[in-house]
Scaffold this motif. Structure first.
Motif, short mmCIF file in Angstrom:
data_model
loop_
_atom_site.label_atom_id
_atom_site.label_comp_id
_atom_site.label_asym_id
_atom_site.label_seq_id
_atom_site.Cartn_x
_atom_site.Cartn_y
_atom_site.Cartn_z
N LEU A 32 0.88 -1.17 0.00
CA LEU A 32 0.00 0.00 0.00
C LEU A 32 0.91 1.21 0.00
CD1 LEU A 32 -2.61 -1.05 2.70
CD2 LEU A 32 -2.91 -1.02 0.22
N LYS A 33 0.99 1.89 -1.12
CA LYS A 33 1.94 2.98 -1.24
C LYS A 33 1.22 4.32 -1.38
CE LYS A 33 2.71 2.17 -6.13
NZ LYS A 33 2.65 0.89 -6.72
N PHE A 34 1.90 5.35 -0.90
CA PHE A 34 1.37 6.70 -1.04
C PHE A 34 2.54 7.64 -1.28
CE2 PHE A 34 2.32 5.99 3.38
CZ PHE A 34 2.88 7.17 3.81
N PRO A 35 2.28 8.73 -2.00
CA PRO A 35 3.36 9.69 -2.27
C PRO A 35 3.71 10.45 -1.00
CG PRO A 35 1.43 10.13 -3.65
CD PRO A 35 1.05 9.07 -2.68
N THR A 36 4.98 10.67 -0.82
CA THR A 36 5.45 11.45 0.31
C THR A 36 6.57 12.36 -0.14
OG1 THR A 36 6.16 11.33 2.61
CG2 THR A 36 7.14 9.75 1.11
N ARG A 37 6.69 13.47 0.50
CA ARG A 37 7.73 14.44 0.19
C ARG A 37 9.00 14.05 0.94
NH1 ARG A 37 7.13 20.93 1.06
NH2 ARG A 37 9.07 21.52 0.06
N CYS A 38 10.07 13.86 0.18
CA CYS A 38 11.34 13.45 0.79
C CYS A 38 12.07 14.65 1.37
CB CYS A 38 12.24 12.79 -0.25
SG CYS A 38 11.60 11.24 -0.87
N PRO A 39 12.81 14.42 2.44
CA PRO A 39 13.67 15.48 2.97
C PRO A 39 14.74 15.84 1.93
CG PRO A 39 13.40 13.73 4.58
CD PRO A 39 12.82 13.24 3.30
N PRO A 40 15.25 17.06 1.97
CA PRO A 40 16.29 17.46 1.02
C PRO A 40 17.48 16.51 1.08
CG PRO A 40 15.51 19.36 2.24
CD PRO A 40 14.88 18.15 2.88
N GLY A 41 18.02 16.17 -0.08
CA GLY A 41 19.19 15.32 -0.17
C GLY A 41 18.89 13.83 -0.20
N GLN A 42 17.60 13.45 -0.11
CA GLN A 42 17.27 12.03 -0.15
C GLN A 42 16.74 11.64 -1.53
OE1 GLN A 42 15.00 10.48 3.10
NE2 GLN A 42 16.45 11.24 4.61
N LEU A 43 16.78 10.33 -1.81
CA LEU A 43 16.35 9.78 -3.09
C LEU A 43 15.22 8.79 -2.86
CD1 LEU A 43 19.90 9.03 -4.57
CD2 LEU A 43 18.44 10.99 -5.07
N CYS A 44 14.59 8.36 -3.94
CA CYS A 44 13.53 7.35 -3.87
C CYS A 44 14.15 5.96 -3.86
CB CYS A 44 12.61 7.46 -5.08
SG CYS A 44 11.77 9.04 -5.25
N LEU A 45 13.69 5.12 -2.96
CA LEU A 45 14.21 3.77 -2.81
C LEU A 45 13.17 2.73 -3.20
CD1 LEU A 45 16.30 1.68 -1.50
CD2 LEU A 45 14.84 1.86 0.53
N SER A 46 13.62 1.71 -3.92
CA SER A 46 12.87 0.47 -4.13
C SER A 46 13.77 -0.64 -3.64
CB SER A 46 12.55 0.26 -5.62
OG SER A 46 11.61 1.19 -6.06
N SER A 47 13.33 -1.35 -2.63
CA SER A 47 14.15 -2.39 -2.05
C SER A 47 13.44 -3.74 -2.18
CB SER A 47 14.42 -2.09 -0.57
OG SER A 47 15.27 -3.06 -0.03
N LYS A 48 14.22 -4.76 -2.48
CA LYS A 48 13.69 -6.12 -2.61
C LYS A 48 14.55 -7.03 -1.74
CE LYS A 48 13.05 -9.81 -6.00
NZ LYS A 48 13.23 -10.17 -7.42
N ALA A 49 13.89 -7.82 -0.90
CA ALA A 49 14.60 -8.78 -0.06
C ALA A 49 14.01 -10.16 -0.30
CB ALA A 49 14.48 -8.39 1.41
N VAL A 50 14.87 -11.10 -0.61
CA VAL A 50 14.44 -12.47 -0.86
C VAL A 50 14.94 -13.33 0.29
CG1 VAL A 50 14.55 -14.44 -2.43
CG2 VAL A 50 14.56 -12.11 -3.36
N GLY A 51 14.00 -13.92 1.02
CA GLY A 51 14.34 -14.78 2.14
C GLY A 51 14.13 -16.23 1.77
N GLN A 52 15.08 -17.07 2.16
CA GLN A 52 14.97 -18.46 1.77
C GLN A 52 15.44 -19.38 2.90
OE1 GLN A 52 16.29 -19.02 -2.16
NE2 GLN A 52 15.63 -21.14 -2.25
N ARG A 53 14.72 -20.48 3.01
CA ARG A 53 15.11 -21.55 3.94
C ARG A 53 14.66 -22.85 3.30
NH1 ARG A 53 13.39 -22.07 10.24
NH2 ARG A 53 14.31 -24.11 10.58
N GLY A 54 15.59 -23.58 2.77
CA GLY A 54 15.25 -24.78 2.02
C GLY A 54 14.49 -24.41 0.76
N ASP A 55 13.34 -25.05 0.56
CA ASP A 55 12.50 -24.76 -0.61
C ASP A 55 11.55 -23.59 -0.38
OD1 ASP A 55 13.67 -26.81 -2.01
OD2 ASP A 55 12.12 -28.28 -1.50
N PHE A 56 11.44 -23.14 0.86
CA PHE A 56 10.53 -22.04 1.19
C PHE A 56 11.19 -20.71 0.86
CE2 PHE A 56 8.91 -18.92 4.31
CZ PHE A 56 7.58 -18.92 3.92
#
Length: 122
Positions: A32-56
């Protein structure tokens, strides 16, 4: 007179608006995303984390504003009994960390960003 106008226009700083997730999401759902005003000097981030344990496997997505030092990072973390590999990608244009690229999205994002800029500049 023209010099004054040019200096005035150059002194205007257009704020960067990025999407921020209310909470991280689990694939295949988008957060659920919404636009927000970033503080000066910051950039937009898209982060992806893949968690794995065996086949899960679990994929988490997050969007926010971050300092440039956190951009382009990849690494590993251990959490919730899973080994997570994460990647941080950044961008520096209006709402650039969104997912959809359809024309309707681009038009609505442009309109929304103009309205937000007008609202925050007053």
């Amino acid at each position: 007179m023209n010099v004054v106008i040019v200096l005035f226009i150059c002194s205007l700083v257009v704020p960067l608006f990025c999407y921020t997730c209310v909470f991280p999401s689990i694939s295949p759902l988008d957060c659920l995303k919404f636009p927000t005003r970033c503080p000066p000097g910051q950039l937009c981030l898209s982060s992806k984390a893949v968690g794995q344990r065996g086949d899960f496997q679990v994929v988490l997505y997050e969007k926010s504003c971050v300092l440039p030092a956190l951009c382009g990072l990849t690494g590993e973390k251990f959490a919730m009994g899973l080994n997570f590999t994460f990647t941080n990608d950044c961008c520096d244009t209006l709402l650039c960390n969104g997912v959809s690229t359809s024309f309707a999205f681009i038009w609505s994002s442009t309109l929304l960003s103009l309205l937000l800029t007008l609202f925050y500049s007053q």
